[in-house]
Design a protein around this motif. Structure first.
Motif, PDB file in Angstrom:
ATOM      1  N   LEU A 149       0.860  -1.189   0.000  1.00  0.00           N
ATOM      2  CA  LEU A 149       0.000   0.000   0.000  1.00  0.00           C
ATOM      3  C   LEU A 149       0.894   1.235   0.000  1.00  0.00           C
ATOM      4  CD1 LEU A 149      -2.519  -1.202   2.705  1.00  0.00           C
ATOM      5  CD2 LEU A 149      -2.897  -1.130   0.232  1.00  0.00           C
ATOM      6  N   TYR A 150       0.644   2.156  -0.897  1.00  0.00           N
ATOM      7  CA  TYR A 150       1.549   3.299  -1.043  1.00  0.00           C
ATOM      8  C   TYR A 150       1.040   4.584  -0.428  1.00  0.00           C
ATOM      9  CZ  TYR A 150      -1.434   4.668  -4.964  1.00  0.00           C
ATOM     10  OH  TYR A 150      -2.496   5.026  -5.740  1.00  0.00           O
ATOM     11  N   THR A 151      -0.159   4.599   0.098  1.00  0.00           N
ATOM     12  CA  THR A 151      -0.691   5.814   0.702  1.00  0.00           C
ATOM     13  C   THR A 151      -1.577   5.438   1.885  1.00  0.00           C
ATOM     14  OG1 THR A 151      -2.039   7.803   0.322  1.00  0.00           O
ATOM     15  CG2 THR A 151      -2.645   5.838  -0.919  1.00  0.00           C
ATOM     16  N   HIS A 152      -1.783   6.372   2.785  1.00  0.00           N
ATOM     17  CA  HIS A 152      -2.665   6.090   3.915  1.00  0.00           C
ATOM     18  C   HIS A 152      -4.114   6.457   3.605  1.00  0.00           C
ATOM     19  CE1 HIS A 152      -1.504  10.303   4.502  1.00  0.00           C
ATOM     20  NE2 HIS A 152      -2.680  10.428   5.041  1.00  0.00           N
ATOM     21  N   SER A 153      -4.387   6.927   2.395  1.00  0.00           N
ATOM     22  CA  SER A 153      -5.749   7.250   1.982  1.00  0.00           C
ATOM     23  C   SER A 153      -6.581   5.973   1.905  1.00  0.00           C
ATOM     24  CB  SER A 153      -5.726   7.929   0.604  1.00  0.00           C
ATOM     25  OG  SER A 153      -6.975   7.810  -0.031  1.00  0.00           O
ATOM     26  N   ARG A 154      -7.678   5.940   2.632  1.00  0.00           N
ATOM     27  CA  ARG A 154      -8.536   4.750   2.628  1.00  0.00           C
ATOM     28  C   ARG A 154      -9.063   4.471   1.219  1.00  0.00           C
ATOM     29  NH1 ARG A 154     -10.459   1.490   6.546  1.00  0.00           N
ATOM     30  NH2 ARG A 154     -12.130   0.166   5.840  1.00  0.00           N
TER      31      ARG A 154
END
Length: 187
Positions: A149-154
């Motif tokens: 996963l490259y971002t913490h955006s759900r």
């Protein structure tokens, strides 16, 4: 504290734990962290072949996944001879590992799926070709499929997860029961 955190994580999730100890365990000391986690982790992951060699004893016989794929025959040979799990992001790396595995009596791999990070990994359209190639090389054991996963955006993470599930279905046609892992530190 690291061991306690891992124990709590395992209890909360009920899944296997791959402890990533790359970059000297993010500055905490890879050997010390691997030793502390050897009772909790099911396997370890490192970025580089030399990092795998450095934690071999501390990993207490647990499998070690090398996240950086081999770029030439010598690296593939070293991965296989040392008993590490090789990452395979494309057909080129699959060929390198297959050649080394056939010479050395077998090797385990985890396939790298590109779900959006674009660092390493195959896309949806090349996954079937790589799986088909490896299915024809019994010296190679495909044990896993993974992405990061490259971002913490759900919203973005869910988009990646949906793509990963599609890739898991393709991989499962060739290698039923393969271990699939998709995560990041915050994941």
């Amino acid at each position: 504290a690291i061991s306690d955190n891992a124990r709590v994580f395992r209890k909360l999730t009920g899944v296997k734990l791959c402890a990533v100890v790359k970059a000297d365990a993010y500055g905490h000391g890879a050997e010390a962290v691997a030793c502390a986690l050897s009772g909790e982790a099911d396997m370890f992951a490192v970025a580089l072949l030399d990092e795998g060699k450095a934690i071999r004893t501390a990993a207490c016989g647990k499998p070690v996944l090398v996240l950086t794929p081999p770029t030439d025959a010598e690296e593939a040979r070293e991965l296989v001879e040392n008993g590490f799990i090789a990452s395979v992001p494309d057909l080129g790396a699959a060929r390198l590992v297959a050649e080394a595995a056939e010479r050395r009596g077998g090797a385990a791999v985890h396939l790298q799926a590109n779900t959006g990070m674009n660092r390493y990994g195959m896309n949806l359209s090349s996954l079937g070709r790589v799986c088909g190639f490896l299915k024809e090389h019994p010296a190679v054991r495909v044990e896993g499929l993974y992405s990061h996963l490259y971002t913490h955006s759900r919203e973005e993470s869910e988009k990646q997860r949906r793509l990963f599930v599609r890739m898991k279905e393709i991989c499962g046609r060739y290698f039923p029961g393969v271990c699939c892992h998709l995560s990041a530190t915050y994941g």
